[in-house]
Design a protein around this motif. Structure first.
Motif, PDB file in Angstrom:
ATOM      1  N   GLY A  64      51.380 110.370  -2.073  1.00  0.00           N
ATOM      2  CA  GLY A  64      51.220 109.307  -3.063  1.00  0.00           C
ATOM      3  C   GLY A  64      51.101 107.944  -2.388  1.00  0.00           C
ATOM      4  N   HIS A  65      51.999 107.687  -1.421  1.00  0.00           N
ATOM      5  CA  HIS A  65      51.909 106.427  -0.658  1.00  0.00           C
ATOM      6  C   HIS A  65      50.582 106.353   0.096  1.00  0.00           C
ATOM      7  N   PHE A  66      50.250 107.444   0.770  1.00  0.00           N
ATOM      8  CA  PHE A  66      49.047 107.503   1.608  1.00  0.00           C
ATOM      9  C   PHE A  66      47.790 107.215   0.788  1.00  0.00           C
ATOM     10  N   LEU A  67      47.668 107.858  -0.351  1.00  0.00           N
ATOM     11  CA  LEU A  67      46.468 107.714  -1.186  1.00  0.00           C
ATOM     12  C   LEU A  67      46.330 106.290  -1.706  1.00  0.00           C
ATOM     13  N   THR A  68      47.445 105.679  -2.106  1.00  0.00           N
ATOM     14  CA  THR A  68      47.404 104.314  -2.628  1.00  0.00           C
ATOM     15  C   THR A  68      47.040 103.323  -1.539  1.00  0.00           C
ATOM     16  N   MET A  69      47.584 103.503  -0.333  1.00  0.00           N
ATOM     17  CA  MET A  69      47.226 102.627   0.787  1.00  0.00           C
ATOM     18  C   MET A  69      45.731 102.709   1.072  1.00  0.00           C
ATOM     19  N   LYS A  70      45.211 103.921   1.105  1.00  0.00           N
ATOM     20  CA  LYS A  70      43.780 104.106   1.342  1.00  0.00           C
ATOM     21  C   LYS A  70      42.953 103.444   0.239  1.00  0.00           C
ATOM     22  N   LEU A  71      43.425 103.572  -0.999  1.00  0.00           N
ATOM     23  CA  LEU A  71      42.719 103.000  -2.143  1.00  0.00           C
ATOM     24  C   LEU A  71      42.622 101.482  -2.031  1.00  0.00           C
ATOM     25  N   PHE A  72      43.668 100.848  -1.504  1.00  0.00           N
ATOM     26  CA  PHE A  72      43.691  99.391  -1.380  1.00  0.00           C
ATOM     27  C   PHE A  72      43.178  98.896  -0.030  1.00  0.00           C
ATOM     28  N   GLY A  73      42.633  99.798   0.795  1.00  0.00           N
ATOM     29  CA  GLY A  73      41.995  99.402   2.042  1.00  0.00           C
ATOM     30  C   GLY A  73      42.937  99.190   3.212  1.00  0.00           C
ATOM     31  N   VAL A  74      44.184  99.640   3.100  1.00  0.00           N
ATOM     32  CA  VAL A  74      45.147  99.490   4.194  1.00  0.00           C
ATOM     33  C   VAL A  74      44.925 100.616   5.209  1.00  0.00           C
ATOM     34  N   LYS A  75      44.932 100.272   6.480  1.00  0.00           N
ATOM     35  CA  LYS A  75      44.793 101.283   7.523  1.00  0.00           C
ATOM     36  C   LYS A  75      46.096 102.061   7.657  1.00  0.00           C
ATOM     37  N   VAL A  76      46.018 103.385   7.649  1.00  0.00           N
ATOM     38  CA  VAL A  76      47.186 104.245   7.830  1.00  0.00           C
ATOM     39  C   VAL A  76      47.145 104.806   9.247  1.00  0.00           C
ATOM     40  N   ILE A  77      48.157 104.466  10.047  1.00  0.00           N
ATOM     41  CA  ILE A  77      48.208 104.899  11.442  1.00  0.00           C
ATOM     42  C   ILE A  77      48.705 106.335  11.556  1.00  0.00           C
ATOM     43  N   ARG A  78      49.750 106.661  10.774  1.00  0.00           N
ATOM     44  CA  ARG A  78      50.339 107.997  10.893  1.00  0.00           C
ATOM     45  C   ARG A  78      50.839 108.499   9.541  1.00  0.00           C
ATOM     46  N   GLY A 106      60.025 112.319   5.524  1.00  0.00           N
ATOM     47  CA  GLY A 106      58.736 112.032   6.120  1.00  0.00           C
ATOM     48  C   GLY A 106      58.424 110.557   5.973  1.00  0.00           C
ATOM     49  N   TYR A 107      57.290 110.133   6.465  1.00  0.00           N
ATOM     50  CA  TYR A 107      56.919 108.719   6.335  1.00  0.00           C
ATOM     51  C   TYR A 107      55.419 108.549   6.524  1.00  0.00           C
ATOM     52  N   VAL A 108      54.925 107.427   5.990  1.00  0.00           N
ATOM     53  CA  VAL A 108      53.550 106.995   6.205  1.00  0.00           C
ATOM     54  C   VAL A 108      53.631 105.639   6.890  1.00  0.00           C
ATOM     55  N   MET A 109      53.004 105.511   8.065  1.00  0.00           N
ATOM     56  CA  MET A 109      53.038 104.262   8.824  1.00  0.00           C
ATOM     57  C   MET A 109      51.738 103.493   8.608  1.00  0.00           C
ATOM     58  N   PRO A 110      51.798 102.395   7.790  1.00  0.00           N
ATOM     59  CA  PRO A 110      50.599 101.584   7.601  1.00  0.00           C
ATOM     60  C   PRO A 110      50.464 100.535   8.708  1.00  0.00           C
ATOM     61  N   LEU A 111      49.302  99.980   8.827  1.00  0.00           N
ATOM     62  CA  LEU A 111      49.099  98.862   9.758  1.00  0.00           C
ATOM     63  C   LEU A 111      49.809  97.638   9.195  1.00  0.00           C
ATOM     64  N   GLN A 112      50.722  97.059   9.979  1.00  0.00           N
ATOM     65  CA  GLN A 112      51.462  95.881   9.555  1.00  0.00           C
ATOM     66  C   GLN A 112      51.743  95.001  10.762  1.00  0.00           C
ATOM     67  N   LYS A 113      52.145  93.778  10.506  1.00  0.00           N
ATOM     68  CA  LYS A 113      52.285  92.793  11.592  1.00  0.00           C
ATOM     69  C   LYS A 113      53.429  93.157  12.536  1.00  0.00           C
ATOM     70  N   ASP A 114      54.554  93.590  11.978  1.00  0.00           N
ATOM     71  CA  ASP A 114      55.715  93.941  12.805  1.00  0.00           C
ATOM     72  C   ASP A 114      55.756  95.450  13.013  1.00  0.00           C
ATOM     73  N   PHE A 144      54.407 101.221  -3.215  1.00  0.00           N
ATOM     74  CA  PHE A 144      55.776 101.708  -3.076  1.00  0.00           C
ATOM     75  C   PHE A 144      56.180 102.595  -4.257  1.00  0.00           C
ATOM     76  N   LEU A 145      55.650 102.314  -5.459  1.00  0.00           N
ATOM     77  CA  LEU A 145      55.969 103.130  -6.626  1.00  0.00           C
ATOM     78  C   LEU A 145      55.225 104.459  -6.621  1.00  0.00           C
ATOM     79  N   ALA A 146      54.128 104.528  -5.856  1.00  0.00           N
ATOM     80  CA  ALA A 146      53.287 105.734  -5.870  1.00  0.00           C
ATOM     81  C   ALA A 146      54.041 106.973  -5.404  1.00  0.00           C
ATOM     82  N   GLY A 147      54.971 106.808  -4.446  1.00  0.00           N
ATOM     83  CA  GLY A 147      55.726 107.957  -3.939  1.00  0.00           C
ATOM     84  C   GLY A 147      56.587 108.603  -5.004  1.00  0.00           C
TER      85      GLY A 147
END
Length: 394
Positions: A64-78, A106-114, A144-147
């Motif tokens: 759920g997190h992964f799909l929403t990040m992809k939908l909003f154009g966020v790069k998912v690293i892992r 488990g976790y989804v690691m998005p591209l972020q500054k820190d 965050f609500l998608a999960g």
């Protein structure tokens, strides 16, 4: 050679005449061999059921997190199932898909500054719009609500699927399962027995059995059972059970179910109603826990999930699916609570930012996360202690 040849021959009922010492050794070897095989089979079933339950629940949550990040154009690293050392990984496109040793999340690691040190090589200075911080607060909130809402959606779909494919479970008065270390297991009650009456009062439905046990207040109950065209009278003393979140008397049996298949519209209606009832019970338990009225015995951790998964797998696939539904609902509710490290720890700071226009500082978020880690470790220690204490009592 003797151990492999003669004892093995004894197990296979060899025609060779064995001396008494060999016969005794053969019986001992057969006993331990058969019990070891049964133990391995049971534990393999338990482990596979445990991994299946966690795989479905955690995998769907993180997807759920992964799909929403992809939908909003966020790069998912892992995209990772589990924690700890890597067991398996595959790089598909810009995302690494990994399975780790400990399957407790488990976790989804998005591209972020820190980014943590191991991910800093993935920074995209020429594509700032692909960072998690770059998307609007409402999009982060939905991410965050998608999960948790993925878990809620999965629970609803599984309920509808059960009612549509398998049917609505209608309990009978025939016994299908007897729980270990229960009053029933210590009596003469057997699986397959049909309850005719309780304390000389006729029984026509399973609900009447439950009511009789509930109203017993721990006093002995006399069951008249039908078994192989015979009737048998058995006396059982119900015990008080606190593991379900409320105190109630039980004898440790579950009924055989007849399934009545439903059309898709009826299945959807039943699934929604059943989901609503389950959520009301969960919210009621949380309210009791906050008020200090809920029993600590009803809280379990990984060991309890393992035990329940193995029991559910032995009772049937539909029982295992029902367990997955319940864990999905618990995960949905748990991730909406304002607990750092979990989704709630991200949801409420974003809501605060949307309402005030002020983004929480890095220092606050760092402290917030550390508090969350401490709370999670305490909760894990408490639930594990509860599981071990429950096992030692049994």
């Amino acid at each position: 050679g003797f151990w492999r040849r003669d004892i093995g021959a004894a197990c296979r009922r060899s025609k060779r005449t064995l001396v008494p010492s060999e016969m005794q050794a053969g019986r001992v070897w057969c006993y331990y061999k058969n019990n070891l095989e049964n133990l391995i089979e049971v534990e393999m079933t338990s482990a596979l059921a445990f991994l299946f339950v966690l795989g479905v629940v955690v995998g769907f949550h993180e997807f759920g997190h992964f799909l929403t990040m992809k939908l909003f154009g966020v790069k998912v690293i892992r995209f990772c199932f589990g924690f700890g050392p890597r067991i398996f990984s595959a790089q598909l496109g810009e995302t690494e898909y990994r399975v780790s040793l400990f399957p407790l999340g488990g976790y989804v690691m998005p591209l972020q500054k820190d980014l943590p040190e191991e991910f800093k090589r993935f920074h995209e200075p020429y594509y700032p719009e692909r960072y998690m911080e770059a998307i609007a607060p409402w999009k982060r909130l939905l991410t965050f609500l998608a999960g948790p809402f993925s878990n809620l959606f999965l629970a609803l779909v599984l309920y509808i699927g059960l009612f549509w494919i398998k049917g609505l479970a209608v309990p009978t008065t025939e016994l299908q399962y007897i729980f270990p270390d229960s009053p029933a297991s210590q009596s003469e009650i057997l699986i397959g027995d049909k309850i005719i009456n309780v304390n000389e009062q006729e029984i026509n439905a399973w609900e009447e059995v439950v009511l009789k046990i509930k109203e017993s207040n721990g006093k002995p109950l006399r069951f008249l059972l039908a078994r192989n065209k015979e009737t048998i009278s058995v006396t059982v003393v119900p015990k008080l059970d606190n593991e379900s979140g409320e105190s109630k008397y039980v004898i440790g049996v579950s009924p055989k179910f007849n399934f009545v298949r439903k059309g898709i519209r009826s299945a959807a209606n039943l699934g929604y109603r059943r989901l609503s009832e389950d959520l009301k019970q969960l919210f009621g338990f949380i309210r009791k826990a906050i008020q200090g009225k809920a029993s600590a015995d009803s809280v379990g951790g990984p060991i309890m999930i393992y035990q329940i998964s193995s029991e559910a797998a032995r009772q049937g696939f539909e029982v295992l699916i029902f367990l997955i539904i319940q864990i999905n609902l618990s995960l949905f509710l748990f991730n909406l609570l304002p607990i750092p490290v979990f989704d709630g720890g991200q949801i409420y700071p974003v809501i605060f930012e949307m309402l005030t226009g002020i983004k929480p500082s890095k220092k606050f978020m760092r402290i917030w996360q550390m508090v969350g880690i401490g709370l999670v470790l305490l909760l894990l220690a408490f639930t594990t202690f509860n599981d071990i204490r429950r096992m030692s009592v049994k």
